[in-house]
Structure formats: structure tokens, C-alpha cells
Design a protein around this motif. Sequence first.
Motif, mmCIF file in Angstrom:
data_model
loop_
_atom_site.group_PDB
_atom_site.id
_atom_site.type_symbol
_atom_site.label_atom_id
_atom_site.label_comp_id
_atom_site.label_asym_id
_atom_site.label_seq_id
_atom_site.Cartn_x
_atom_site.Cartn_y
_atom_site.Cartn_z
ATOM 1 N N CYS A 8 0.834 -1.203 0.000
ATOM 2 C CA CYS A 8 0.000 0.000 0.000
ATOM 3 C C CYS A 8 0.874 1.261 0.000
ATOM 4 N N TYR A 9 0.212 2.408 -0.132
ATOM 5 C CA TYR A 9 0.891 3.694 -0.056
ATOM 6 C C TYR A 9 1.017 4.121 1.406
ATOM 7 N N ASP A 10 1.894 5.103 1.645
ATOM 8 C CA ASP A 10 2.093 5.636 2.994
ATOM 9 C C ASP A 10 0.783 6.107 3.611
ATOM 10 N N GLN A 11 -0.018 6.826 2.830
ATOM 11 C CA GLN A 11 -1.227 7.436 3.365
ATOM 12 C C GLN A 11 -2.295 6.413 3.755
ATOM 13 N N GLN A 12 -2.112 5.167 3.318
ATOM 14 C CA GLN A 12 -3.074 4.123 3.675
ATOM 15 C C GLN A 12 -2.620 3.302 4.879
ATOM 16 N N SER A 13 -1.432 3.599 5.385
ATOM 17 C CA SER A 13 -0.841 2.761 6.429
ATOM 18 C C SER A 13 -1.669 2.754 7.713
ATOM 19 N N GLN A 14 -2.205 3.902 8.099
ATOM 20 C CA GLN A 14 -2.975 3.960 9.335
ATOM 21 C C GLN A 14 -4.217 3.071 9.256
ATOM 22 N N SER A 15 -4.884 3.106 8.121
ATOM 23 C CA SER A 15 -6.085 2.285 7.950
ATOM 24 C C SER A 15 -5.739 0.799 7.958
ATOM 25 N N VAL A 16 -4.618 0.449 7.302
ATOM 26 C CA VAL A 16 -4.193 -0.948 7.262
ATOM 27 C C VAL A 16 -3.847 -1.437 8.666
ATOM 28 N N GLU A 17 -3.073 -0.639 9.393
ATOM 29 C CA GLU A 17 -2.681 -1.032 10.748
ATOM 30 C C GLU A 17 -3.897 -1.128 11.669
ATOM 31 N N PHE A 18 -4.833 -0.200 11.516
ATOM 32 C CA PHE A 18 -6.056 -0.255 12.321
ATOM 33 C C PHE A 18 -6.816 -1.564 12.071
ATOM 34 N N THR A 19 -6.853 -2.001 10.806
ATOM 35 C CA THR A 19 -7.573 -3.230 10.455
ATOM 36 C C THR A 19 -6.895 -4.449 11.068
ATOM 37 N N PHE A 20 -5.566 -4.517 10.979
ATOM 38 C CA PHE A 20 -4.852 -5.634 11.596
ATOM 39 C C PHE A 20 -5.087 -5.668 13.111
ATOM 40 N N LYS A 21 -5.027 -4.495 13.742
ATOM 41 C CA LYS A 21 -5.228 -4.428 15.190
ATOM 42 C C LYS A 21 -6.668 -4.761 15.568
ATOM 43 N N LYS A 22 -7.595 -4.362 14.724
ATOM 44 C CA LYS A 22 -9.012 -4.655 14.966
ATOM 45 C C LYS A 22 -9.244 -6.164 15.051
ATOM 46 N N PHE A 23 -8.557 -6.913 14.199
ATOM 47 C CA PHE A 23 -8.701 -8.369 14.182
ATOM 48 C C PHE A 23 -7.687 -9.065 15.094
ATOM 49 N N LYS A 24 -6.880 -8.266 15.825
ATOM 50 C CA LYS A 24 -5.873 -8.793 16.756
ATOM 51 C C LYS A 24 -4.852 -9.683 16.041
ATOM 52 N N ILE A 25 -4.460 -9.263 14.852
ATOM 53 C CA ILE A 25 -3.528 -10.032 14.028
ATOM 54 C C ILE A 25 -2.131 -9.422 14.131
ATOM 55 N N PRO A 26 -1.129 -10.194 14.528
ATOM 56 C CA PRO A 26 0.245 -9.674 14.558
ATOM 57 C C PRO A 26 0.752 -9.403 13.135
ATOM 58 N N PHE A 27 1.512 -8.348 12.978
ATOM 59 C CA PHE A 27 2.000 -7.996 11.645
ATOM 60 C C PHE A 27 3.342 -7.283 11.763
ATOM 61 N N HIS A 28 4.040 -7.214 10.654
ATOM 62 C CA HIS A 28 5.221 -6.369 10.585
ATOM 63 C C HIS A 28 5.192 -5.622 9.252
ATOM 64 N N VAL A 29 5.939 -4.534 9.195
ATOM 65 C CA VAL A 29 5.910 -3.669 8.018
ATOM 66 C C VAL A 29 7.335 -3.358 7.585
ATOM 67 N N GLU A 30 7.520 -3.220 6.282
ATOM 68 C CA GLU A 30 8.833 -2.849 5.750
ATOM 69 C C GLU A 30 8.650 -1.942 4.542
ATOM 70 N N LEU A 31 9.638 -1.128 4.319
ATOM 71 C CA LEU A 31 9.613 -0.194 3.189
ATOM 72 C C LEU A 31 10.035 -0.911 1.919
ATOM 73 N N THR A 32 9.335 -0.602 0.821
ATOM 74 C CA THR A 32 9.714 -1.155 -0.475
ATOM 75 C C THR A 32 9.500 -0.070 -1.526
ATOM 76 N N MET A 33 10.033 -0.294 -2.718
ATOM 77 C CA MET A 33 9.929 0.690 -3.793
ATOM 78 C C MET A 33 9.421 0.001 -5.052
ATOM 79 N N ALA A 34 8.630 0.741 -5.820
ATOM 80 C CA ALA A 34 8.168 0.258 -7.121
ATOM 81 C C ALA A 34 8.077 1.439 -8.064
ATOM 82 N N GLU A 35 8.877 1.404 -9.126
ATOM 83 C CA GLU A 35 8.891 2.481 -10.122
ATOM 84 C C GLU A 35 9.080 3.845 -9.452
ATOM 85 N N ASN A 36 10.120 3.924 -8.584
ATOM 86 C CA ASN A 36 10.479 5.163 -7.893
ATOM 87 C C ASN A 36 9.372 5.690 -6.983
#
Length: 333
Positions: A8-36
Motif C-alpha cells: 500500500c501507499y504511505d497514506q493508507q498505512s494507518q487504515s491498514v494497521e487499524f484493520t490488523f489491530k481490529k482483528f488482533k492479528i500480529p503484523f510487521h511492516v517494511e519499506l519497499t519501492m516500485a517504479e520510484n
Amino acid sequence: MRKIEIICYDQQSQSVEFTFKKFKIPFHVELTMAENERLLRYTGICPDLLADSLTNELNKIIDTRRKELYVTSLSIEATLSDYLSNYAKELETKQLKVKKKKLIEEYESLIEPNVKFNKNLLFMIVIAAGVAVAGLFANNASLVIGAMLISPLLGPISAFSFNTAVGKTDKMLKALVSGSILLVSVIATGAILTGITVQFVDLPLTDEILSRTIVSPVFLAVAIALGLAGGIAMSTNIPGILVGVAIAAALVPPAAVAGIGIALWDFEIFSSALTLTAANIIGLVLGMMVVFFIGGVTPRKFYEKEKAQQHMVITISIFIGLSIFLGFLSLKP
């Protein structure tokens, strides 16, 4: 357990993290690049009971029309995590009201082979029609049942119903064309075989034939019930083969009788058998679509759901109208 990965994009990160936490799912995040472009990759491990619900929630956040964004759900053989093991047991103990439905992709894997016309299916349906004609004139129920066993007509019917539910008009039309070709092939086979045979022997109108010229609202109701059963079988882990056989029973024999009516130049036989065939097909499609509609079988993408729901409502309404019309026809003296 399932591994859920999302880009996802940076601006969607809060929504994604909220969803994982809502379902009590452990997760990790890392930075990646695609077409600059700066992107984030989230990875989480989820109990099977929650996988479909979690994936649906994430799909509401991510616009997967963008080629660099996607959501992946993978089955994993083992996960060494006491937290996840205890969480999965907790969900089962509390009997969490999360319906374990098939993924849309699972439906598609079953349906896709039946969308396009297949010459192998044509050979099968011609053989089924030939066996049915022999059984009808021999007044042999065993041969008629044999024709039911090898009939492939259920495939296009289920493909039409499913693709209507998910709003895929192109595949819906392809399934309609495929089913129509197979159905016409049954009628044509019945007409050709009868037309050839009648030149050499007198063919009796047996009870097996005449029973397929009786049109009643009961047959429409039975077809709808069979369609409901077929939809339920596809939506669950119930083996669909027995349901498929029962559904095939409602199609091949009356369609073959319609062909017999053409060969014998008997409009009454032709029209009655064709009406019965149409009633059975309409009932089957209507029953399956009702199951998909009630079961919430829709596209994952938020931008496709409204279109799919419109397709479903319009198609169900049309088929209900056709059912009422055929019901009135069956009541004629």
C-alpha cells in the motif's frame, strides 16, 4: 493459518494497521519501492476463521486497480506461535459468529472451466442426448438416468449464476452462449436421431416421453429447490456431484423430447417439452442466484460491488417474471 500480505501507499498505512489491530492479528511492516514510488509491505499471520473477513476489509482500503498495489492470501502449513494457536482456540471456544465462506477465488477456480464453450462438453452432451433418446423410446428409466449422469449442463448454469452475482457481464454472456449451444445440441440430437429412426421403424410415444410433456408449477418449484441445493453445494464443502446429477435430471430428457416433437412434426409435444425445459432452467438459475445473493457472494473490490448488486437484482427480477409467466402457461387448460 494464512499469511496475509498487502502492498500500500504511505497514506493508507494507518487504515491498514487499524484493520490488523481490529482483528488482533500480529503484523510487521517494511519499506519497499516500485517504479520510484515509496510503498509499504505489511505481512500478518491470521487464523483461518478470520482470513476471509480480514481480506475483505483490506480490499476496501486498497484500490487494486493500481498495478503496484495488491493483497495476497496464502495458506501456510505450520506456524510456531503460541499467541496465534491460543487465539485460534479462543475463537473456536467462543464460537465466534464468523461464517467460514469460500473465497471468491475458490468459486472462480470451480466456475472458470465452464464459462467458455468447450467442444469436449459438446461431445458429452450429444452422447447424453443420444442415450436419453434411446431410453425414452425404449421406456427404460435406467437409460434415461444414464443420460443424466453424463450431462454437463450444470456447468454453464452455475457459471452464468455466479458471474451474474459478481457482475462479470462478459463471462455471464459467454456462459449463456455455451449453455445455449449445449441445449440446442440436445434438441437437435433428439430431432436427428428420431428423424432417422422413424424412417425404418414405428416409434411409440412411451410413458417416459409423455411424462416430459406435462407442464406444472410443481416442476418449476422443484427446479428452484434444486437450484438452491446446487448453490448451497457450491457455497460449502458439501460434495456437489449428487446435486449435479439431480439437476441434470431436470434438463436433458425434456430437451430431448422437444427434439422428438420436431422430428415427429408434433407441435404439442415440442411446445410442452420446451416449456418444461425452460421452466427447469429458469428455476435452476433463479435458485442458485438467490443462494449467492443471500450468501453475499459479491466482488471484493468496493468499486465493483454496486455494479454487481445491480446486475443481480435486475437478473433475479427478470427470472422471477419469467417464472411467473411460465407458471401461468402451465395452468392453461
